[in-house]
Write a protein that holds these residues in place. Structure first.
Motif, PDB file in Angstrom:
ATOM      1  N   UNK A 105      11.206  48.911  81.141  1.00  0.00           N
ATOM      2  CA  UNK A 105       9.972  48.755  80.290  1.00  0.00           C
ATOM      3  C   UNK A 105       9.971  49.701  78.980  1.00  0.00           C
ATOM      4  N   UNK A 106      11.110  50.601  78.995  1.00  0.00           N
ATOM      5  CA  UNK A 106      11.211  51.642  77.740  1.00  0.00           C
ATOM      6  C   UNK A 106      12.476  51.333  77.139  1.00  0.00           C
ATOM      7  N   UNK A 107      12.356  51.541  76.086  1.00  0.00           N
ATOM      8  CA  UNK A 107      13.571  51.380  75.029  1.00  0.00           C
ATOM      9  C   UNK A 107      14.339  52.784  75.180  1.00  0.00           C
ATOM     10  N   UNK A 108      15.675  52.395  75.395  1.00  0.00           N
ATOM     11  CA  UNK A 108      16.758  53.556  75.477  1.00  0.00           C
ATOM     12  C   UNK A 108      17.210  53.836  74.101  1.00  0.00           C
ATOM     13  N   UNK A 109      16.673  54.939  73.474  1.00  0.00           N
ATOM     14  CA  UNK A 109      17.042  55.165  72.162  1.00  0.00           C
ATOM     15  C   UNK A 109      18.269  56.424  72.053  1.00  0.00           C
ATOM     16  N   UNK A 110      19.374  56.287  71.176  1.00  0.00           N
ATOM     17  CA  UNK A 110      20.380  57.058  70.901  1.00  0.00           C
ATOM     18  C   UNK A 110      20.002  58.079  70.156  1.00  0.00           C
ATOM     19  N   UNK A 111      20.902  58.994  69.683  1.00  0.00           N
ATOM     20  CA  UNK A 111      20.439  60.165  68.791  1.00  0.00           C
ATOM     21  C   UNK A 111      20.453  59.514  67.347  1.00  0.00           C
ATOM     22  N   UNK A 112      20.065  60.314  66.566  1.00  0.00           N
ATOM     23  CA  UNK A 112      19.789  60.115  65.153  1.00  0.00           C
ATOM     24  C   UNK A 112      18.849  58.904  64.721  1.00  0.00           C
ATOM     25  N   UNK A 113      17.617  58.880  65.442  1.00  0.00           N
ATOM     26  CA  UNK A 113      16.627  57.936  65.160  1.00  0.00           C
ATOM     27  C   UNK A 113      15.867  58.576  63.994  1.00  0.00           C
ATOM     28  N   UNK A 114      15.896  57.649  63.035  1.00  0.00           N
ATOM     29  CA  UNK A 114      15.129  57.862  61.601  1.00  0.00           C
ATOM     30  C   UNK A 114      14.973  56.685  60.858  1.00  0.00           C
ATOM     31  N   UNK A 115      13.952  56.472  60.039  1.00  0.00           N
ATOM     32  CA  UNK A 115      13.470  55.368  59.281  1.00  0.00           C
ATOM     33  C   UNK A 115      14.653  55.161  58.290  1.00  0.00           C
ATOM     34  N   UNK A 116      15.513  54.099  58.313  1.00  0.00           N
ATOM     35  CA  UNK A 116      16.451  53.873  57.298  1.00  0.00           C
ATOM     36  C   UNK A 116      16.407  52.349  56.871  1.00  0.00           C
ATOM     37  N   UNK A 117      17.142  51.986  55.963  1.00  0.00           N
ATOM     38  CA  UNK A 117      17.129  50.632  55.415  1.00  0.00           C
ATOM     39  C   UNK A 117      17.713  49.665  56.648  1.00  0.00           C
ATOM     40  N   UNK A 118      17.137  48.538  56.725  1.00  0.00           N
ATOM     41  CA  UNK A 118      17.616  47.547  57.899  1.00  0.00           C
ATOM     42  C   UNK A 118      18.057  46.221  57.247  1.00  0.00           C
ATOM     43  N   UNK A 119      18.129  45.955  55.783  1.00  0.00           N
ATOM     44  CA  UNK A 119      18.749  44.699  55.337  1.00  0.00           C
ATOM     45  C   UNK A 119      18.044  43.456  55.999  1.00  0.00           C
ATOM     46  N   UNK A 120      18.874  42.495  56.347  1.00  0.00           N
ATOM     47  CA  UNK A 120      18.350  41.137  56.942  1.00  0.00           C
ATOM     48  C   UNK A 120      17.876  41.136  57.871  1.00  0.00           C
ATOM     49  N   UNK A 121      18.049  42.422  59.010  1.00  0.00           N
ATOM     50  CA  UNK A 121      17.386  42.409  60.234  1.00  0.00           C
ATOM     51  C   UNK A 121      15.844  42.414  59.977  1.00  0.00           C
ATOM     52  N   UNK A 122      15.435  42.524  58.973  1.00  0.00           N
ATOM     53  CA  UNK A 122      13.943  42.309  58.563  1.00  0.00           C
ATOM     54  C   UNK A 122      13.414  41.194  58.838  1.00  0.00           C
ATOM     55  N   UNK A 123      14.344  39.992  58.778  1.00  0.00           N
ATOM     56  CA  UNK A 123      13.923  38.489  58.708  1.00  0.00           C
ATOM     57  C   UNK A 123      13.447  38.298  60.222  1.00  0.00           C
ATOM     58  N   UNK A 124      13.914  39.083  61.234  1.00  0.00           N
ATOM     59  CA  UNK A 124      13.396  38.930  62.501  1.00  0.00           C
ATOM     60  C   UNK A 124      11.908  38.797  62.499  1.00  0.00           C
ATOM     61  N   UNK A 125      11.188  39.796  61.855  1.00  0.00           N
ATOM     62  CA  UNK A 125       9.850  39.733  61.922  1.00  0.00           C
ATOM     63  C   UNK A 125       9.198  38.790  61.062  1.00  0.00           C
ATOM     64  N   UNK A 126       9.946  38.386  59.958  1.00  0.00           N
ATOM     65  CA  UNK A 126       9.524  37.266  59.234  1.00  0.00           C
ATOM     66  C   UNK A 126       9.493  36.044  60.017  1.00  0.00           C
ATOM     67  N   UNK A 127      10.416  35.646  60.922  1.00  0.00           N
ATOM     68  CA  UNK A 127      10.549  34.735  61.563  1.00  0.00           C
ATOM     69  C   UNK A 127       9.462  34.657  63.042  1.00  0.00           C
TER      70      UNK A 127
END
Length: 379
Positions: A105-127
């Motif tokens: 139920x939890x997301x496993x997050x690696x190191x270096x998590x910070x807000x960064x540009x995501x390019x076309x992965x943003x289209x997942x939210x659009x769809x």
């Protein structure tokens, strides 16, 4: 001789004298009052403690969301499927990554998590928003969208700026399914703009809906500024993006489209999925992304058999370096899934009560394609 006559003391008076002048009944009443006072004080402390606990619980509940909260991500950081620490080698050497696995139920997050540009992965939210607002069943094409002269002009402008687009014509009609295929397979930025205007009336209003959806999913480090991800100000973390990818893959129409290698559009003809891992090593989707600011990005889902169990791994890698950024993102995800599966298998084998689990044979691995990305290639 004068001497005062003293009346003999009664038993009660004698006891009262021994007790400082208080009779037995008076002393009992005093003791009862003290006990009552103590009980009142204890009860008051318990009430205060209960109020404090209720207030703390209310704060905790109000900060929770439908998916794992940022605290959940932090606490589960570098934890494996069985609660054991994940080795640092699971994560890509560069950029950032996160995943969620079957039964977690939890997301496993690696190191270096910070807000960064995501390019076309943003289209997942659009769809996701398109299918939330205009649901499609499997096999349905949905309503038609008529393209305009303004859409053609916008496409020409984007092509001149080396954006990823598909050819269109004024008066062309795309079904909702075809528009989503154009959005998710060749990653057409011009169709992202078309869908945003069709759904919300303007790109600005659609972006506001994207951000509202992100907040509702607990994506606290995410900000969308455009529906395609071409704008570098559209930023997120790998952990945040895992949430929307997991949510979108619950929609059968979305899952079926991202599992498609190619599609045919009225004017553009046959378009191909930029996810060349599709169908290999258990990968069943989802969306690539790449540009100079974001590096190589890939939101993915892979299905592996781990010790006889069908295991789904949904993850995201961001910021992968390489001359061919799409290939870099795909390669990082492919290697990460291998390491996750290997770690989970070792953890299961180490548990005495799971010694008898049968490990299904792994599928034959095939190499990633070695094509080079052209300027303006889709991401």
């Amino acid at each position: 001789m004068s001497s005062a006559y003293r009346k003999p003391q009664t038993c009660r008076q004698h006891l009262a004298a021994l007790n400082g002048g208080m009779t037995y009944s008076e002393r009992a009443r005093t003791r009862t009052r003290r006990i009552r006072i103590r009980r009142i004080r204890v009860a008051g402390l318990l009430v205060v403690a209960a109020i404090a606990a209720a207030f703390g619980y209310q704060l905790l509940a109000s900060s929770s969301s439908t998916t794992a909260s940022p605290i959940d991500v932090l606490r589960s950081e570098r934890r494996g499927a069985l609660g054991e620490a994940l080795p640092s080698s699971v994560w890509p050497a560069y950029g950032q990554a996160a995943f969620v696995q079957t039964g977690q139920s939890q997301v496993q997050a690696g190191p270096n998590q910070h807000a960064a540009a995501i390019a076309s992965v943003a289209k997942v939210m659009t769809a996701y928003l398109m299918l939330r607002d205009h649901p499609l069943r499997l096999g349905q094409d949905g309503p038609t969208i008529t393209l305009t002269d303004a859409d053609v002009a916008d496409t020409d402008r984007r092509r001149g700026e080396h954006e990823s687009v598909v050819s269109i014509a004024a008066g062309e009609q795309l079904t909702e399914r075809q528009a989503l295929q154009a959005l998710l397979l060749p990653s057409a930025n011009n169709i992202a703009a078309v869908l945003a205007r069709w759904d919300a009336g303007s790109a600005g209003r659609f972006v506001a809906r994207m951000n509202a959806a992100a907040r509702s999913l607990g994506m606290t480090h995410t900000r969308y500024t455009d529906p395609s991800g071409y704008d570098d100000a559209t930023v997120s973390t790998a952990a945040d993006q895992v949430r929307i990818v997991d949510r979108a893959m619950r929609l059968p129409a979305f899952a079926s489209i991202v599992a498609t290698r190619s599609a045919t559009l009225p004017v553009a003809g046959t378009v191909h999925n930029t996810n060349t891992l599709l169908g290999r090593n258990g990968f069943v989707g989802v969306k690539t992304g790449s540009d100079d600011a974001a590096g190589g990005c890939f939101a993915f889902r892979a299905i592996r058999w781990i010790d006889g169990k069908r295991t789904t791994i949904t993850g995201v890698v961001l910021g992968q370096p390489g001359q061919d950024q799409i290939v870099a993102g795909l390669a990082a995800a492919d290697a990460m899934v291998d390491r996750i599966a290997g770690h989970s298998r070792r953890q299961v084998r180490a548990m005495p009560d799971l010694q008898q689990l049968r490990t299904a044979p792994r599928s034959h691995r095939s190499r990633l394609p070695a094509h080079r990305r052209r300027p303006g290639a889709p991401g």
